[in-house]
Scaffold this motif. Structure first.
Motif, short mmCIF file in Angstrom:
data_model
loop_
_atom_site.label_atom_id
_atom_site.label_comp_id
_atom_site.label_asym_id
_atom_site.label_seq_id
_atom_site.Cartn_x
_atom_site.Cartn_y
_atom_site.Cartn_z
N VAL A 74 6.15 2.54 -1.98
CA VAL A 74 5.61 1.67 -0.93
C VAL A 74 4.92 0.46 -1.54
O VAL A 74 5.18 -0.70 -1.16
N ARG A 75 4.05 0.70 -2.50
CA ARG A 75 3.28 -0.40 -3.10
C ARG A 75 4.19 -1.38 -3.83
O ARG A 75 4.02 -2.60 -3.72
N ALA A 76 5.15 -0.85 -4.58
CA ALA A 76 6.06 -1.73 -5.32
C ALA A 76 6.94 -2.54 -4.37
O ALA A 76 7.18 -3.74 -4.61
N ALA A 77 7.42 -1.91 -3.31
CA ALA A 77 8.28 -2.63 -2.36
C ALA A 77 7.52 -3.74 -1.68
O ALA A 77 8.04 -4.85 -1.48
N ARG A 78 6.26 -3.49 -1.30
CA ARG A 78 5.46 -4.52 -0.64
C ARG A 78 5.13 -5.67 -1.58
O ARG A 78 5.07 -6.83 -1.15
N ARG A 79 4.92 -5.36 -2.86
CA ARG A 79 4.68 -6.44 -3.82
C ARG A 79 5.93 -7.29 -3.98
O ARG A 79 5.84 -8.52 -4.15
N ALA A 98 0.76 10.51 3.57
CA ALA A 98 1.48 9.64 4.49
C ALA A 98 0.54 8.59 5.07
O ALA A 98 0.91 7.42 5.21
N VAL A 99 -0.67 9.01 5.40
CA VAL A 99 -1.67 8.05 5.90
C VAL A 99 -2.00 7.02 4.82
O VAL A 99 -2.13 5.82 5.10
N LYS A 100 -2.12 7.48 3.58
CA LYS A 100 -2.36 6.54 2.47
C LYS A 100 -1.23 5.52 2.36
O LYS A 100 -1.46 4.34 2.08
N SER A 101 0.00 5.99 2.55
CA SER A 101 1.14 5.08 2.45
C SER A 101 1.11 4.01 3.54
O SER A 101 1.47 2.86 3.29
N MET A 102 0.66 4.38 4.72
CA MET A 102 0.55 3.39 5.79
C MET A 102 -0.56 2.40 5.48
O MET A 102 -0.43 1.20 5.76
N GLN A 103 -1.64 2.88 4.89
CA GLN A 103 -2.70 1.96 4.48
C GLN A 103 -2.22 1.01 3.39
O GLN A 103 -2.72 -0.11 3.28
N ALA A 104 -1.24 1.46 2.61
CA ALA A 104 -0.68 0.61 1.55
C ALA A 104 0.39 -0.34 2.06
O ALA A 104 0.88 -1.19 1.32
#
Length: 202
Positions: A74-79, A98-104
């Motif tokens: 998630v973080r890499a894709a958003r970057r 999963a909640v952490k991933s949405m926050q990311a």
């Protein structure tokens, strides 16, 4: 327009099932771990993938299970691409991650299961994510058009100001060069009036 989807899961059976289920309507690329997913993302320009569907728990490079592998995707894709939308596949015991991933920056998460309703829900969320991305892209393009119009308007205003300054300089210079002209009226001169004799009718 077909949605370009990257699916990330370490289970070959899950990958095959998702690919067969989705490729009838979408362009599908698969990766078996987070590292391979990052390679695919970085090897292509932003916008190549519209939606990423990733498992949360996958092995790392050392084949040890990483409970936050999906979060790294998630973080890499958003970057890599601010418009890309990510859907996280998660088990019932992984809701915290999963909640952490949405926050990311993930779009949403979907329970990972083999039931038909899970498949239908995933398709629905992919469609929603694709529409959301399209709206973001349209908004971004509209904002850019406004910026271009503003830049052009600033250029027009600057040219007008330059023309006004040049005209002011021209007027000042010629007002100094031209002599003063005084006009006098001789009040002793007889007035000339028109009479009826000046007009000849038929």
């Amino acid at each position: 327009m077909r949605t370009n989807i990257l699916i990330v899961d370490d289970d070959p059976a899950v990958l095959d099932a998702l690919r067969l289920d989705l490729e009838r309507e979408h362009e599908v690329t698969t990766a078996t771990n987070a590292a391979r997913a990052l390679e695919l993302l970085e090897s292509k320009p932003a916008g190549s993938f519209h939606v990423v569907v990733t498992d949360m728990r996958m092995p790392d490079d050392g084949n040890e299970e990483d409970p936050e592998a999906g979060l790294k995707v998630v973080r890499a894709a958003r970057r890599h691409d601010s418009l890309i939308q990510i859907i996280v596949l998660t088990g019932y015991d992984e809701v915290g991650n999963a909640v952490k991933s949405m926050q990311a920056g993930a779009f949403t998460y979907v329970g990972k299961g083999a039931e038909q309703e899970d498949s239908d829900l995933l398709k629905l969320q992919i469609a929603r994510a694709a529409r959301y991305r399209a709206r973001l892209q349209a908004s971004k393009e509209a904002f850019r058009m406004v910026e271009i119009a503003q830049e052009r308007m600033r250029g027009v205003v600057a040219q007008a100001e330059d023309c006004a300054a040049l005209l002011g300089t021209f007027v000042r210079e010629w007002s100094v060069r031209l002599p003063d002209v005084n006009v006098t009226i001789d009040e002793s001169a007889p007035e000339t009036t028109a009479s009826g004799d000046d007009y000849h009718g038929e």
